[in-house]
Design a protein around this motif. Structure first.
Motif, PDB file in Angstrom:
ATOM      1  N   GLN A 164       0.817  -1.213   0.000  1.00 43.08           N
ATOM      2  CA  GLN A 164       0.000   0.000   0.000  1.00 43.08           C
ATOM      3  C   GLN A 164       0.856   1.270   0.000  1.00 43.08           C
ATOM      4  OE1 GLN A 164      -2.302  -0.861   3.477  1.00 43.08           O
ATOM      5  NE2 GLN A 164      -0.772  -0.061   4.902  1.00 43.08           N
ATOM      6  N   GLU A 165       1.974   1.244   0.716  1.00 38.78           N
ATOM      7  CA  GLU A 165       2.852   2.418   0.739  1.00 38.78           C
ATOM      8  C   GLU A 165       3.483   2.666  -0.631  1.00 38.78           C
ATOM      9  OE1 GLU A 165       2.073   1.117   4.773  1.00 38.78           O
ATOM     10  OE2 GLU A 165       2.903   0.009   3.065  1.00 38.78           O
ATOM     11  N   LEU A 166       3.939   1.581  -1.262  1.00 47.88           N
ATOM     12  CA  LEU A 166       4.518   1.704  -2.604  1.00 47.88           C
ATOM     13  C   LEU A 166       3.462   2.145  -3.615  1.00 47.88           C
ATOM     14  CD1 LEU A 166       6.662  -1.560  -2.460  1.00 47.88           C
ATOM     15  CD2 LEU A 166       7.556   0.781  -2.501  1.00 47.88           C
ATOM     16  N   TRP A 167       2.235   1.646  -3.447  1.00 43.81           N
ATOM     17  CA  TRP A 167       1.143   2.003  -4.362  1.00 43.81           C
ATOM     18  C   TRP A 167       0.815   3.481  -4.245  1.00 43.81           C
ATOM     19  CZ3 TRP A 167      -3.676   3.961  -5.126  1.00 43.81           C
ATOM     20  CH2 TRP A 167      -4.372   3.556  -6.264  1.00 43.81           C
ATOM     21  N   MET A 168       0.754   3.996  -3.031  1.00 40.92           N
ATOM     22  CA  MET A 168       0.431   5.415  -2.840  1.00 40.92           C
ATOM     23  C   MET A 168       1.531   6.315  -3.384  1.00 40.92           C
ATOM     24  SD  MET A 168      -1.465   5.598   0.898  1.00 40.92           S
ATOM     25  CE  MET A 168      -0.070   4.959   1.822  1.00 40.92           C
ATOM     26  N   GLU A 169       2.773   5.922  -3.133  1.00 42.29           N
ATOM     27  CA  GLU A 169       3.899   6.713  -3.633  1.00 42.29           C
ATOM     28  C   GLU A 169       3.859   6.799  -5.161  1.00 42.29           C
ATOM     29  OE1 GLU A 169       8.726   6.685  -3.047  1.00 42.29           O
ATOM     30  OE2 GLU A 169       7.738   4.829  -3.694  1.00 42.29           O
ATOM     31  N   LYS A 170       3.565   5.675  -5.808  1.00 38.63           N
ATOM     32  CA  LYS A 170       3.577   5.599  -7.265  1.00 38.63           C
ATOM     33  C   LYS A 170       2.349   6.233  -7.910  1.00 38.63           C
ATOM     34  CE  LYS A 170       3.384   2.178 -11.025  1.00 38.63           C
ATOM     35  NZ  LYS A 170       3.259   0.719 -11.331  1.00 38.63           N
ATOM     36  N   ASN A 171       1.170   5.941  -7.347  1.00 43.49           N
ATOM     37  CA  ASN A 171      -0.080   6.281  -8.032  1.00 43.49           C
ATOM     38  C   ASN A 171      -0.852   7.448  -7.443  1.00 43.49           C
ATOM     39  OD1 ASN A 171      -0.146   3.990 -10.003  1.00 43.49           O
ATOM     40  ND2 ASN A 171      -0.185   2.778  -8.124  1.00 43.49           N
ATOM     41  N   GLY A 172      -0.457   7.914  -6.281  1.00 48.37           N
ATOM     42  CA  GLY A 172      -1.218   8.953  -5.605  1.00 48.37           C
ATOM     43  C   GLY A 172      -1.615  10.132  -6.467  1.00 48.37           C
ATOM     44  N   PRO A 173      -0.667  10.826  -7.096  1.00 51.12           N
ATOM     45  CA  PRO A 173      -1.027  12.012  -7.882  1.00 51.12           C
ATOM     46  C   PRO A 173      -2.011  11.726  -9.008  1.00 51.12           C
ATOM     47  CG  PRO A 173       1.328  11.983  -7.426  1.00 51.12           C
ATOM     48  CD  PRO A 173       0.790  10.657  -6.981  1.00 51.12           C
ATOM     49  N   ALA A 174      -1.909  10.562  -9.628  1.00 47.92           N
ATOM     50  CA  ALA A 174      -2.781  10.237 -10.765  1.00 47.92           C
ATOM     51  C   ALA A 174      -4.222   9.973 -10.342  1.00 47.92           C
ATOM     52  CB  ALA A 174      -2.232   9.026 -11.515  1.00 47.92           C
ATOM     53  N   THR A 175      -4.461   9.698  -9.052  1.00 44.84           N
ATOM     54  CA  THR A 175      -5.828   9.433  -8.608  1.00 44.84           C
ATOM     55  C   THR A 175      -6.665  10.712  -8.541  1.00 44.84           C
ATOM     56  OG1 THR A 175      -5.332   9.734  -6.236  1.00 44.84           O
ATOM     57  CG2 THR A 175      -5.041   7.511  -7.172  1.00 44.84           C
ATOM     58  N   GLY A 176      -6.001  11.862  -8.453  1.00 47.60           N
ATOM     59  CA  GLY A 176      -6.720  13.122  -8.324  1.00 47.60           C
ATOM     60  C   GLY A 176      -7.166  13.428  -6.903  1.00 47.60           C
ATOM     61  N   ALA A 177      -6.989  12.473  -5.989  1.00 49.57           N
ATOM     62  CA  ALA A 177      -7.360  12.691  -4.587  1.00 49.57           C
ATOM     63  C   ALA A 177      -6.294  13.550  -3.911  1.00 49.57           C
ATOM     64  CB  ALA A 177      -7.494  11.354  -3.864  1.00 49.57           C
ATOM     65  N   ARG A 178      -6.714  14.279  -2.894  1.00 48.30           N
ATOM     66  CA  ARG A 178      -5.755  15.115  -2.175  1.00 48.30           C
ATOM     67  C   ARG A 178      -5.079  14.376  -1.022  1.00 48.30           C
ATOM     68  NH1 ARG A 178      -9.832  18.677  -3.269  1.00 48.30           N
ATOM     69  NH2 ARG A 178     -10.746  18.552  -1.174  1.00 48.30           N
ATOM     70  N   LEU A 179      -5.690  13.298  -0.543  1.00 47.23           N
ATOM     71  CA  LEU A 179      -5.110  12.556   0.580  1.00 47.23           C
ATOM     72  C   LEU A 179      -5.371  11.062   0.437  1.00 47.23           C
ATOM     73  CD1 LEU A 179      -3.665  12.848   3.348  1.00 47.23           C
ATOM     74  CD2 LEU A 179      -5.931  12.822   4.404  1.00 47.23           C
ATOM     75  N   LEU A 180      -4.300  10.275   0.572  1.00 46.78           N
ATOM     76  CA  LEU A 180      -4.413   8.824   0.602  1.00 46.78           C
ATOM     77  C   LEU A 180      -3.859   8.346   1.934  1.00 46.78           C
ATOM     78  CD1 LEU A 180      -3.438   9.723  -2.529  1.00 46.78           C
ATOM     79  CD2 LEU A 180      -3.887   7.293  -2.899  1.00 46.78           C
ATOM     80  N   CYS A 181      -4.502   7.339   2.527  1.00 48.18           N
ATOM     81  CA  CYS A 181      -4.081   6.823   3.827  1.00 48.18           C
ATOM     82  C   CYS A 181      -3.894   5.312   3.733  1.00 48.18           C
ATOM     83  CB  CYS A 181      -5.120   7.131   4.905  1.00 48.18           C
ATOM     84  SG  CYS A 181      -5.556   8.879   5.069  1.00 48.18           S
ATOM     85  N   GLY A 182      -2.710   4.825   4.077  1.00 48.34           N
ATOM     86  CA  GLY A 182      -2.450   3.390   4.104  1.00 48.34           C
ATOM     87  C   GLY A 182      -2.914   2.800   5.420  1.00 48.34           C
ATOM     88  N   LEU A 183      -3.906   1.911   5.374  1.00 50.70           N
ATOM     89  CA  LEU A 183      -4.561   1.477   6.605  1.00 50.70           C
ATOM     90  C   LEU A 183      -4.689  -0.040   6.758  1.00 50.70           C
ATOM     91  CD1 LEU A 183      -7.367   4.203   6.639  1.00 50.70           C
ATOM     92  CD2 LEU A 183      -5.365   4.108   8.139  1.00 50.70           C
ATOM     93  N   GLY A 184      -3.836  -0.796   6.096  1.00 48.02           N
ATOM     94  CA  GLY A 184      -3.787  -2.236   6.324  1.00 48.02           C
ATOM     95  C   GLY A 184      -5.127  -2.936   6.271  1.00 48.02           C
ATOM     96  N   GLY A 185      -5.478  -3.624   7.374  1.00 49.54           N
ATOM     97  CA  GLY A 185      -6.708  -4.408   7.414  1.00 49.54           C
ATOM     98  C   GLY A 185      -7.919  -3.661   7.944  1.00 49.54           C
ATOM     99  N   SER A 186      -7.907  -2.338   7.902  1.00 50.75           N
ATOM    100  CA  SER A 186      -8.990  -1.545   8.491  1.00 50.75           C
ATOM    101  C   SER A 186     -10.349  -1.813   7.856  1.00 50.75           C
ATOM    102  CB  SER A 186      -8.667  -0.050   8.391  1.00 50.75           C
ATOM    103  OG  SER A 186      -7.541   0.265   9.175  1.00 50.75           O
ATOM    104  N   LEU A 187     -10.382  -2.098   6.561  1.00 44.91           N
ATOM    105  CA  LEU A 187     -11.679  -2.325   5.915  1.00 44.91           C
ATOM    106  C   LEU A 187     -12.371  -3.567   6.473  1.00 44.91           C
ATOM    107  CD1 LEU A 187     -11.069  -1.429   2.153  1.00 44.91           C
ATOM    108  CD2 LEU A 187     -12.055  -0.033   3.980  1.00 44.91           C
ATOM    109  N   ASP A 188     -11.594  -4.556   6.881  1.00 44.87           N
ATOM    110  CA  ASP A 188     -12.182  -5.749   7.494  1.00 44.87           C
ATOM    111  C   ASP A 188     -12.894  -5.374   8.795  1.00 44.87           C
ATOM    112  OD1 ASP A 188     -11.354  -7.654   5.571  1.00 44.87           O
ATOM    113  OD2 ASP A 188      -9.348  -7.655   6.424  1.00 44.87           O
TER     114      ASP A 188
END
Length: 239
Positions: A164-188
């Motif tokens: 998730q950290e590598l994904w945010m670093e690589k793709n964050g700007p292209a998503t158009g979102a202003r904030l991304l948060c890496g949160l592991g298993g939080s959705l579960d």
């Protein structure tokens, strides 16, 4: 100035200060991301330079778990308090809901993110769920484009570390979102698929033991905690 714990720099903030900072980032131009390393992730960063770069490159680095707090104290550079990612996320959503902001949920098994979105929308009236996607995808581009099309203000990226950290670093700007948060298993947990440790266990820094009792297969991952403390002691002697 960040507090260095075995090569990972943590922001020395209380939970309230962390949430304030998260909202500041949401209102800032450009794309930003938050990471929440625990001792296991710190150990990954010691072995993986790319992961270490992605973690330290975050706009906000929060200590998720009592192990990091103990490690920082042992090194003579104490942090104010632990700031678990799931509690940070809850506080952030409460603030976002007041302003009618939108959130995209990415990660977990098929169906879990959608279920989490429904429950979070009920729990935080005013929060708009812009969309959801499970974590079982092979190409980043279609997911990134889906997030961009959704117009989400923030994205909870729950793909596990260090992906998730590598994904945010690589793709964050292209998503158009202003904030991304890496949160592991939080959705579960947000979906109700998994229970969080009861308050007694979390208050006494025993969430890891509760999870181990519930999921004995995690023993391999949990062994990183004593290894982390060994490395902290070695670093203390070196300093």
């Amino acid at each position: 100035m960040r507090i260095d714990v075995l090569g990972v720099g943590f922001d020395n903030v209380t939970m309230e200060e962390a949430i304030d900072r998260g909202m500041e980032l949401l209102h800032s131009q450009g794309c930003h991301y938050v990471v929440t390393p625990n001792p296991e992730i710190v150990e990954v960063c010691r072995e993986n330079p790319a992961a270490c770069r992605a973690v330290n490159g975050a706009d906000l680095v929060l200590p998720d778990g009592v192990g990091v707090i103990k490690g920082a104290r042992m090194l003579g550079t104490p942090l104010k308090e632990k700031t678990p990612g799931i509690e940070f996320a809850a506080g952030l959503m409460e603030r976002m809901a007041r302003e009618g902001m939108s959130l995209y949920l990415l990660g977990a098994k098929p169906g879990v993110a959608k279920m989490a979105g429904e429950k979070l929308a009920q729990a935080h009236p005013g929060l708009r769920i812009a969309g959801t996607h499970d974590g079982y995808f092979h190409e980043d581009a279609p997911v990134v484009e889906e997030i961009r099309q959704s117009g989400a203000d923030a994205v909870f990226v729950c793909l596990g570390a260090p992906k998730q950290e590598l994904w945010m670093e690589k793709n964050g700007p292209a998503t158009g979102a202003r904030l991304l948060c890496g949160l592991g298993g939080s959705l579960d947990i947000f979906s109700g698929t998994t229970e969080r440790a009861p308050k007694f266990w979390s208050d006494h820094g025993l969430e890891w033991l509760y999870r181990l009792c519930r999921e004995p297969r995690r023993i391999g991952r949990m062994m990183k905690l004593p290894l982390f403390l060994v490395h902290v002691k070695q670093e203390k002697r070196r300093r």
